[in-house]
Design a protein around this motif. Structure first.
Motif, PDB file in Angstrom:
ATOM      1  N   LEU A  56     -57.470 136.727  31.681  1.00 46.04           N
ATOM      2  CA  LEU A  56     -57.780 135.288  31.488  1.00 46.04           C
ATOM      3  C   LEU A  56     -57.009 134.834  30.019  1.00 46.04           C
ATOM      4  N   HIS A  57     -56.603 133.535  29.979  1.00 46.13           N
ATOM      5  CA  HIS A  57     -56.170 132.878  28.736  1.00 46.13           C
ATOM      6  C   HIS A  57     -54.917 133.828  27.990  1.00 46.13           C
ATOM      7  N   ASN A  58     -54.076 134.355  28.943  1.00 43.77           N
ATOM      8  CA  ASN A  58     -52.914 135.269  29.110  1.00 43.77           C
ATOM      9  C   ASN A  58     -53.291 136.336  27.946  1.00 43.77           C
ATOM     10  N   GLY A  59     -54.488 136.973  28.263  1.00 41.16           N
ATOM     11  CA  GLY A  59     -54.821 138.090  27.531  1.00 41.16           C
ATOM     12  C   GLY A  59     -55.359 138.010  26.256  1.00 41.16           C
ATOM     13  N   SER A  60     -55.371 136.789  25.493  1.00 43.49           N
ATOM     14  CA  SER A  60     -55.800 136.302  24.280  1.00 43.49           C
ATOM     15  C   SER A  60     -57.236 136.146  24.533  1.00 43.49           C
ATOM     16  N   LEU A  61     -58.087 136.268  23.153  1.00 44.44           N
ATOM     17  CA  LEU A  61     -59.225 136.228  22.877  1.00 44.44           C
ATOM     18  C   LEU A  61     -59.868 135.152  22.315  1.00 44.44           C
ATOM     19  N   PHE A  62     -60.790 134.405  22.815  1.00 46.65           N
ATOM     20  CA  PHE A  62     -61.369 133.115  22.128  1.00 46.65           C
ATOM     21  C   PHE A  62     -62.150 133.532  20.752  1.00 46.65           C
ATOM     22  N   VAL A  63     -61.961 132.746  19.708  1.00 49.23           N
ATOM     23  CA  VAL A  63     -62.796 133.012  18.827  1.00 49.23           C
ATOM     24  C   VAL A  63     -63.203 131.543  17.950  1.00 49.23           C
ATOM     25  N   GLY A  64     -64.463 131.651  17.786  1.00 52.41           N
ATOM     26  CA  GLY A  64     -65.030 130.305  17.180  1.00 52.41           C
ATOM     27  C   GLY A  64     -64.973 130.491  15.771  1.00 52.41           C
ATOM     28  N   MET A  65     -65.021 129.272  14.876  1.00 51.51           N
ATOM     29  CA  MET A  65     -65.379 129.471  13.395  1.00 51.51           C
ATOM     30  C   MET A  65     -66.682 130.098  13.115  1.00 51.51           C
ATOM     31  N   ASN A  66     -67.670 130.257  14.242  1.00 51.60           N
ATOM     32  CA  ASN A  66     -68.939 130.847  13.874  1.00 51.60           C
ATOM     33  C   ASN A  66     -68.774 132.534  13.983  1.00 51.60           C
ATOM     34  N   ALA A  93     -63.788 137.068  20.629  1.00 51.64           N
ATOM     35  CA  ALA A  93     -63.615 138.177  19.578  1.00 51.64           C
ATOM     36  C   ALA A  93     -65.122 137.490  18.850  1.00 51.64           C
ATOM     37  N   GLU A  94     -65.887 138.609  18.231  1.00 57.60           N
ATOM     38  CA  GLU A  94     -67.040 138.198  17.505  1.00 57.60           C
ATOM     39  C   GLU A  94     -66.780 139.105  16.159  1.00 57.60           C
ATOM     40  N   GLU A  95     -67.717 138.716  15.021  1.00 58.79           N
ATOM     41  CA  GLU A  95     -67.559 139.585  13.589  1.00 58.79           C
ATOM     42  C   GLU A  95     -66.109 139.559  13.294  1.00 58.79           C
ATOM     43  N   VAL A  96     -65.310 138.640  13.503  1.00 56.70           N
ATOM     44  CA  VAL A  96     -64.015 138.893  13.050  1.00 56.70           C
ATOM     45  C   VAL A  96     -63.650 138.743  11.706  1.00 56.70           C
ATOM     46  N   VAL A  97     -62.845 139.665  11.232  1.00 54.84           N
ATOM     47  CA  VAL A  97     -62.606 139.828   9.782  1.00 54.84           C
ATOM     48  C   VAL A  97     -60.847 139.801   9.460  1.00 54.84           C
ATOM     49  N   GLN A  98     -60.550 138.860   8.913  1.00 54.40           N
ATOM     50  CA  GLN A  98     -59.092 138.918   8.508  1.00 54.40           C
ATOM     51  C   GLN A  98     -58.982 140.084   7.366  1.00 54.40           C
ATOM     52  N   VAL A  99     -58.066 140.953   7.859  1.00 53.72           N
ATOM     53  CA  VAL A  99     -57.795 142.072   6.833  1.00 53.72           C
ATOM     54  C   VAL A  99     -56.443 142.065   6.124  1.00 53.72           C
ATOM     55  N   GLY A 100     -55.394 141.394   6.973  1.00 59.45           N
ATOM     56  CA  GLY A 100     -54.255 141.326   6.481  1.00 59.45           C
ATOM     57  C   GLY A 100     -53.425 140.057   6.235  1.00 59.45           C
ATOM     58  N   ASN A 101     -52.932 139.977   5.237  1.00 59.83           N
ATOM     59  CA  ASN A 101     -52.157 138.816   4.994  1.00 59.83           C
ATOM     60  C   ASN A 101     -50.854 138.654   5.891  1.00 59.83           C
ATOM     61  N   VAL A 102     -50.527 137.440   6.200  1.00 62.22           N
ATOM     62  CA  VAL A 102     -49.521 137.140   7.173  1.00 62.22           C
ATOM     63  C   VAL A 102     -48.073 137.568   6.544  1.00 62.22           C
ATOM     64  N   PRO A 103     -47.532 138.350   7.228  1.00 59.53           N
ATOM     65  CA  PRO A 103     -46.038 139.021   6.899  1.00 59.53           C
ATOM     66  C   PRO A 103     -45.250 137.884   6.402  1.00 59.53           C
ATOM     67  N   PRO A 104     -44.728 138.173   5.215  1.00 63.46           N
ATOM     68  CA  PRO A 104     -43.548 136.752   4.768  1.00 63.46           C
ATOM     69  C   PRO A 104     -42.803 136.229   5.550  1.00 63.46           C
TER      70      PRO A 104
END
Length: 134
Positions: A56-66, A93-104
């Motif tokens: 579903l959703h083209n294989g992507s996972l929904f993530v809300g700001m919460n 997705a839940e307990e999402v943590v951004q770990v990497g910065n965006v590639p230049p």
């Protein structure tokens, strides 16, 4: 159709994104932020998820700001770690943590004014590693 998926009304009302969830992952997955729409977005998992709703959703996972740990938004193109959960509308997705910065160059326009919190390869003056005076 109407009347499905809401067996009872909640006092908050209008919280379709907080449907009852089941966590599916024991370990955190890694993925990439595909889009961020202000209060929610989509994450593309780094590996295929074996689940009937994974397509579903083209294989992507929904993530809300919460669902984000320590932040209220994600940067498209950034690497994230997360747990996978399921509700009646699909996988999220839940307990999402951004770990990497965006590639230049990937989101150069989006990163204006964001400084990497001082964690660069700049060594403190004076070496900073000296132990004692001998």
């Amino acid at each position: 159709g109407k009347g499905k998926g809401k067996p009872y009304t909640t006092p908050e009302g209008g919280k379709g994104h907080t449907l009852p969830r089941t966590r599916l992952s024991a370990e955190k997955f890694t993925g990439t932020v595909v889009a961020w729409k202000g209060k929610f977005g989509w994450i593309q998992p780094g590996e295929e998820i074996e689940h009937e709703k994974a397509k579903l959703h083209n294989g992507s996972l929904f993530v809300g700001m919460n669902d984000i740990e320590g932040a209220t938004s994600l940067t498209p193109g950034a690497t994230v770690e997360f747990h996978i959960c399921e509700d009646t509308s699909g996988l999220g997705a839940e307990e999402v943590v951004q770990v990497g910065n965006v590639p230049p160059g990937a989101a150069a326009a989006a990163s204006k004014g964001i400084k990497a919190g001082g964690k660069g390869p700049v060594a403190p003056k004076g070496g900073g590693m000296a132990k004692g005076k001998d």
